[in-house]
Design a protein around this motif. Structure first.
Motif, PDB file in Angstrom:
ATOM      1  N   UNK A 101       0.819  -1.202   0.508  1.00 51.58           N
ATOM      2  CA  UNK A 101       0.471  -0.434  -0.326  1.00 51.58           C
ATOM      3  C   UNK A 101       0.895   1.495   0.590  1.00 51.58           C
ATOM      4  N   UNK A 158      -7.463 -10.541   5.696  1.00 48.35           N
ATOM      5  CA  UNK A 158      -8.053  -9.090   5.730  1.00 48.35           C
ATOM      6  C   UNK A 158      -8.828  -9.459   4.740  1.00 48.35           C
ATOM      7  N   UNK A 159     -10.417  -9.210   5.401  1.00 48.98           N
ATOM      8  CA  UNK A 159     -11.898  -9.562   4.545  1.00 48.98           C
ATOM      9  C   UNK A 159     -11.709  -8.734   3.278  1.00 48.98           C
ATOM     10  N   UNK A 160     -10.328  -7.581   2.205  1.00 47.78           N
ATOM     11  CA  UNK A 160     -10.119  -7.847   1.354  1.00 47.78           C
ATOM     12  C   UNK A 160      -9.914  -8.900   0.671  1.00 47.78           C
ATOM     13  N   UNK A 161      -9.699  -9.511   0.889  1.00 46.69           N
ATOM     14  CA  UNK A 161      -9.179 -11.133   0.062  1.00 46.69           C
ATOM     15  C   UNK A 161      -9.988 -11.502  -0.034  1.00 46.69           C
ATOM     16  N   UNK A 163     -12.843 -10.755  -0.028  1.00 48.71           N
ATOM     17  CA  UNK A 163     -14.200 -10.373  -1.127  1.00 48.71           C
ATOM     18  C   UNK A 163     -13.460 -10.488  -2.401  1.00 48.71           C
ATOM     19  N   UNK A 164     -12.113 -10.475  -2.902  1.00 45.78           N
ATOM     20  CA  UNK A 164     -10.949 -10.894  -3.917  1.00 45.78           C
ATOM     21  C   UNK A 164     -11.506 -12.377  -4.024  1.00 45.78           C
TER      22      UNK A 164
ATOM     23  N   UNK B  46     -14.751   0.495   1.708  1.00 43.20           N
ATOM     24  CA  UNK B  46     -15.056  -0.772   1.554  1.00 43.20           C
ATOM     25  C   UNK B  46     -14.121  -1.851   0.439  1.00 43.20           C
ATOM     26  N   UNK B  47     -14.237  -2.685   0.471  1.00 44.33           N
ATOM     27  CA  UNK B  47     -13.094  -3.658  -1.038  1.00 44.33           C
ATOM     28  C   UNK B  47     -13.702  -3.408  -1.811  1.00 44.33           C
ATOM     29  N   UNK B 114     -14.863  -3.219   6.872  1.00 36.86           N
ATOM     30  CA  UNK B 114     -13.485  -2.481   6.250  1.00 36.86           C
ATOM     31  C   UNK B 114     -12.895  -3.748   5.241  1.00 36.86           C
ATOM     32  N   UNK B 115     -12.020  -2.849   4.132  1.00 34.35           N
ATOM     33  CA  UNK B 115     -11.377  -3.910   3.680  1.00 34.35           C
ATOM     34  C   UNK B 115     -10.383  -4.530   5.078  1.00 34.35           C
TER      35      UNK B 115
END
Lengths: 196, 146
Positions: A101, A158-161, A163-164, B46-47, B114-115
């Motif tokens: 990042x 991490x939630x981001x991953x 979602x991906x 958000x992601x 949150x992402x």
């Protein structure tokens, strides 16, 4: 007959504009202040019926069952490995580099950009795997597949991953930028009885 | 001279175009204003995703929960310290939904996480909802533009 004020009738009537303009500006300022530029938000729908209502896994349903395991790096909490199990088919992908990042106000260096690009490849691999298994099954690309996917994610991930990964399982965009659906029935592994 | 007299009159500009324009602006901002977004917390990153689309039809009843990075939940203006104490809010919302004639299983829980939040927190939140017989979840993401 002499009417009082008769002389005035021919004069132009002047409206008091100032109060109206005052109010109008007040309104304008209010609406400008409350105006918010928002980016479009979308949803991934996940249906998780309670365990009692769910049919038990039989040999038949097990065939259309894709298990996706996501393992996080203990330190950075970014995704480290993806493991998929589909019938007898098992694959593991390791993410070699983790996304970097940029610090606020800084740009990524070329090396860091490359690192980010490489780290996305792991989701592309997952996407390709799902395309292969769905392509061998159903023929209608618009409706999505009957296959059910269950995500078993590392709690620290991490939630981001996550979602991906869901994105990679659920579909892709073709050359004409249209969305092709792959698996629609996605759910998380039931962790109700596990301690947090 | 004749000109002198006119100069003593109050000089008034033509206000009509300005008022026209201002009304246009007000009309524009009135149309774009959206009060339905008060439950969306701006503290959440958000992601991003390319595939997610806004829902085609609005759910009959929705509960929007904003899950922050540290595991606390923002519900409208209320900050809930942890996932374990979310139950009273769910119970209240479900009662509201039922009195509106919406079955509990038709209620959609929109999770705006949150992402950088922990996936385990998202799952724990979903488990809490499942314990209240809520079945439908929407994971909110923001559209990635290329």
């Amino acid at each position: 007959m002499k009417i009082r004020g008769y002389d005035k009738e021919n004069e132009e009537i002047k409206l008091a504009m100032t109060p109206m303009i005052d109010i109008v500006f007040q309104l304008l300022v209010f609406f400008i202040m409350t105006y918010k530029v928002t980016t479009m938000e979308g949803d991934y729908n996940i249906r998780m019926p309670s365990a009692a209502a769910e049919p038990t896994l039989t040999e038949e349903t097990l065939e259309d069952f894709l298990e996706v395991r996501l393992q996080a790096d203990p330190e950075t909490r970014f995704l480290q490995t993806i493991e998929v199990n589909y019938g007898a088919d098992r694959q593991v992908w390791n993410r070699s580099a983790f996304p970097v990042r940029p610090a606020p106000g800084e740009d990524l260096t070329a090396a860091q950009l490359q690192q980010n690009r490489d780290s996305r490849k792991v989701f592309a691999s997952l996407n390709q795997f799902v395309i292969n298994i769905v392509g061998s099954g159903s023929s209608d690309p618009g409706s999505g597949s009957e296959i059910e996917a269950e995500i078993d994610a590392d709690p620290a991930l991490r939630y981001e991953d996550t979602v991906y990964s869901i994105e990679a399982i659920s579909g892709y965009k073709d050359d004409q930028k249209r969305i092709v659906k792959l698996i629609e029935k996605i759910k998380f592994r039931d962790t109700t009885n596990q301690s947090p | 001279m004749r000109f002198r007299r006119k100069r003593n009159e109050i000089l008034e500009g033509d206000l009509t175009p300005m008022i026209d324009m201002t009304f246009q602006l007000i009309a524009f901002f009135m149309l774009v204003i959206n009060f339905s977004e008060v439950e969306l917390s701006e503290e959440i990153n958000l992601p991003m995703s390319e595939l997610a689309r806004p829902p085609e039809e609005a759910p009959p009843f929705k509960i929007t929960l904003n899950l922050k990075e540290d595991g606390s939940i923002k519900y409208y203006d209320q900050l809930i310290a942890g996932i374990d104490v979310i139950k009273p809010i769910l119970v209240r919302e479900i009662r509201q939904a039922n009195s509106d004639g919406v079955a509990t299983s038709d209620v959609v829980v929109i999770i705006r996480a949150d992402m950088d939040a922990r996936t385990g927190d998202v799952q724990r939140l979903m488990n809490k909802c499942k314990a209240e017989q809520l079945e439908n979840f929407s994971l909110r993401v923001i559209e990635r533009l290329r």
